[in-house]
Design a protein around this motif. Structure first.
Motif, mmCIF file in Angstrom:
data_model
loop_
_atom_site.group_PDB
_atom_site.id
_atom_site.type_symbol
_atom_site.label_atom_id
_atom_site.label_comp_id
_atom_site.label_asym_id
_atom_site.label_seq_id
_atom_site.Cartn_x
_atom_site.Cartn_y
_atom_site.Cartn_z
ATOM 1 N N GLU A 175 12.325 39.205 18.910
ATOM 2 C CA GLU A 175 11.861 39.901 18.849
ATOM 3 C C GLU A 175 11.899 40.853 20.196
ATOM 4 O O GLU A 175 11.065 41.988 20.307
ATOM 5 N N ASN A 176 12.318 39.907 21.272
ATOM 6 C CA ASN A 176 12.096 40.452 22.532
ATOM 7 C C ASN A 176 12.898 41.287 23.603
ATOM 8 O O ASN A 176 13.818 40.783 24.028
ATOM 9 N N GLY A 177 13.054 42.165 22.667
ATOM 10 C CA GLY A 177 14.181 42.749 22.961
ATOM 11 C C GLY A 177 14.735 43.244 24.438
ATOM 12 O O GLY A 177 15.720 43.381 25.491
ATOM 13 N N ALA A 178 13.345 43.560 25.507
ATOM 14 C CA ALA A 178 13.896 44.046 26.870
ATOM 15 C C ALA A 178 15.139 42.544 27.573
ATOM 16 O O ALA A 178 14.855 42.869 28.539
ATOM 17 N N SER A 179 14.103 41.332 27.511
ATOM 18 C CA SER A 179 14.661 40.062 27.616
ATOM 19 C C SER A 179 16.102 39.675 27.574
ATOM 20 O O SER A 179 16.783 39.142 27.896
ATOM 21 N N LEU A 180 15.626 39.930 26.002
ATOM 22 C CA LEU A 180 17.560 39.885 25.783
ATOM 23 C C LEU A 180 18.769 41.084 26.299
ATOM 24 O O LEU A 180 20.135 40.740 26.920
ATOM 25 N N ALA A 181 18.758 42.441 26.464
ATOM 26 C CA ALA A 181 18.892 43.286 26.840
ATOM 27 C C ALA A 181 19.133 43.029 28.643
ATOM 28 O O ALA A 181 20.322 43.313 28.764
ATOM 29 N N LEU A 182 18.263 42.264 29.157
ATOM 30 C CA LEU A 182 17.991 42.001 30.497
ATOM 31 C C LEU A 182 19.217 40.729 31.153
ATOM 32 O O LEU A 182 20.191 40.974 31.719
ATOM 33 N N LEU A 183 19.457 40.190 30.368
ATOM 34 C CA LEU A 183 19.840 38.857 30.194
ATOM 35 C C LEU A 183 21.007 39.188 29.785
ATOM 36 O O LEU A 183 22.324 38.876 30.953
ATOM 37 N N GLU A 184 21.627 39.729 28.545
ATOM 38 C CA GLU A 184 23.019 40.573 28.156
ATOM 39 C C GLU A 184 23.770 41.168 29.241
ATOM 40 O O GLU A 184 24.690 41.481 29.655
ATOM 41 N N ARG A 185 22.419 42.006 30.103
ATOM 42 C CA ARG A 185 22.897 42.432 31.554
ATOM 43 C C ARG A 185 23.586 41.996 32.020
ATOM 44 O O ARG A 185 24.482 42.362 33.293
ATOM 45 N N ILE A 186 22.690 40.699 32.427
ATOM 46 C CA ILE A 186 23.387 40.056 33.776
ATOM 47 C C ILE A 186 24.505 39.301 33.047
ATOM 48 O O ILE A 186 24.999 38.036 34.347
ATOM 49 N N GLY A 187 25.204 38.844 32.184
ATOM 50 C CA GLY A 187 26.454 38.239 31.893
ATOM 51 C C GLY A 187 26.087 37.269 31.241
ATOM 52 O O GLY A 187 26.922 36.836 30.598
ATOM 53 N N PHE A 188 25.299 36.930 30.332
ATOM 54 C CA PHE A 188 24.460 36.197 29.564
ATOM 55 C C PHE A 188 25.030 36.815 27.926
ATOM 56 O O PHE A 188 24.863 37.905 27.577
ATOM 57 N N ALA A 189 26.244 35.752 27.171
ATOM 58 C CA ALA A 189 26.295 36.115 25.096
ATOM 59 C C ALA A 189 25.604 35.314 25.406
ATOM 60 O O ALA A 189 24.903 33.905 25.327
ATOM 61 N N HIS A 190 24.884 36.180 23.733
ATOM 62 C CA HIS A 190 24.454 35.142 22.314
ATOM 63 C C HIS A 190 25.325 33.821 22.179
ATOM 64 O O HIS A 190 26.368 34.567 21.407
ATOM 65 N N VAL A 191 24.805 33.117 21.923
ATOM 66 C CA VAL A 191 25.779 31.661 20.992
ATOM 67 C C VAL A 191 25.327 31.406 20.196
ATOM 68 O O VAL A 191 25.713 30.922 19.084
ATOM 69 N N GLY A 235 9.467 29.958 11.105
ATOM 70 C CA GLY A 235 10.571 30.645 10.128
ATOM 71 C C GLY A 235 10.609 31.885 11.593
ATOM 72 O O GLY A 235 12.081 32.460 10.932
ATOM 73 N N SER A 236 10.401 32.337 12.678
ATOM 74 C CA SER A 236 11.059 33.262 13.533
ATOM 75 C C SER A 236 12.135 32.747 14.308
ATOM 76 O O SER A 236 12.558 31.200 13.857
ATOM 77 N N THR A 237 13.022 33.421 14.539
ATOM 78 C CA THR A 237 14.026 32.755 15.105
ATOM 79 C C THR A 237 13.946 33.487 16.956
ATOM 80 O O THR A 237 13.323 33.946 17.180
ATOM 81 N N THR A 238 14.661 32.142 17.386
ATOM 82 C CA THR A 238 14.589 31.722 18.913
ATOM 83 C C THR A 238 16.551 32.583 19.262
ATOM 84 O O THR A 238 17.223 31.414 18.659
ATOM 85 N N ARG A 239 16.617 32.818 19.831
ATOM 86 C CA ARG A 239 18.197 33.157 20.752
ATOM 87 C C ARG A 239 18.356 32.828 21.713
ATOM 88 O O ARG A 239 17.579 32.723 22.787
ATOM 89 N N VAL A 240 19.983 31.684 21.600
ATOM 90 C CA VAL A 240 20.315 31.173 22.607
ATOM 91 C C VAL A 240 21.206 31.971 22.987
ATOM 92 O O VAL A 240 22.250 32.168 22.824
ATOM 93 N N LEU A 241 20.722 31.785 24.686
ATOM 94 C CA LEU A 241 21.894 32.584 25.385
ATOM 95 C C LEU A 241 22.408 31.942 26.552
ATOM 96 O O LEU A 241 22.345 31.132 27.026
ATOM 97 N N THR A 242 23.977 31.510 26.745
ATOM 98 C CA THR A 242 24.126 31.015 28.338
ATOM 99 C C THR A 242 25.097 32.237 29.168
ATOM 100 O O THR A 242 26.096 33.108 28.172
#
Length: 172
Positions: free
Chosen positions: A132-148, A156-163
């Motif tokens: 749900e933390n769209g701002a942080s996800l967008a920031l990380l994707e902008r600097i080269g992190f990809a959802h893995v 029941g919530s979801t945590t995204r792992v980015l690398t």
């Protein structure tokens, strides 16, 4: 020992005992703590966490933890540490709402990632972010992190792992 890092506008330095009030205020702000660890905790728990930075993390040199300052005052918190959740080293960062929207989060995440690559010699750096933390996800994707992958938490919530993988010495 946690080194001091500088970016164009930020100073990342080890905490000092006088930072306790600002640290506690940062972590007690629900706009910040909702995205940290298991979410908001009591003031006493945040003060105990601050104490453990000195008695455990710094004393045993477990991992790097920084106070993040902008023009003097503490405006955030940053870490890079080994974690099983991500399967390697993870960056963790938080900024006070007063510092949001000025590009400081991007600057901070880039600095932490570069530290992982250049100083720690890592081939990849991870981040775990609430879906749900769209701002942080967008920031990380902008600097080269990809959802893995996604991790389903006990509640029941979801945590995204980015690398972010090191591809060249000056990718960040």
């Amino acid at each position: 020992m946690t080194p001091t890092l500088r970016t164009e506008r930020l100073l990342l330095s080890p905490y000092v005992p006088g930072d306790e009030e600002a640290f506690t205020a940062l972590f007690q702000d629900r706009r910040v703590s909702r995205w940290m660890g298991d979410g908001p905790v009591s003031e006493a728990e945040d003060r105990a966490l601050f104490g453990r930075i000195f008695t455990k993390v710094y004393a045993r040199e477990l991992f790097d933890v920084w106070a993040v300052r902008h023009d003097g005052p503490l405006v955030g918190h940053a870490e890079i540490k080994r974690t099983d959740e991500a399967g390697g080293y993870e960056i963790i960062y938080a900024l006070a709402p007063s510092a949001w929207g000025a590009g400081l989060g991007t600057e901070l995440a880039r600095a932490l990632t570069a530290y992982g690559f250049e100083t720690l010699g890592l081939a990849e750096v991870h981040a775990t972010v609430a879906a749900e933390n769209g701002a942080s996800l967008a920031l990380l994707e902008r600097i080269g992190f990809a959802h893995v992958r996604d991790v389903t938490e006990d509640d029941g919530s979801t945590t995204r792992v980015l690398t972010c993988r090191r591809t060249a010495p000056d990718t960040l």
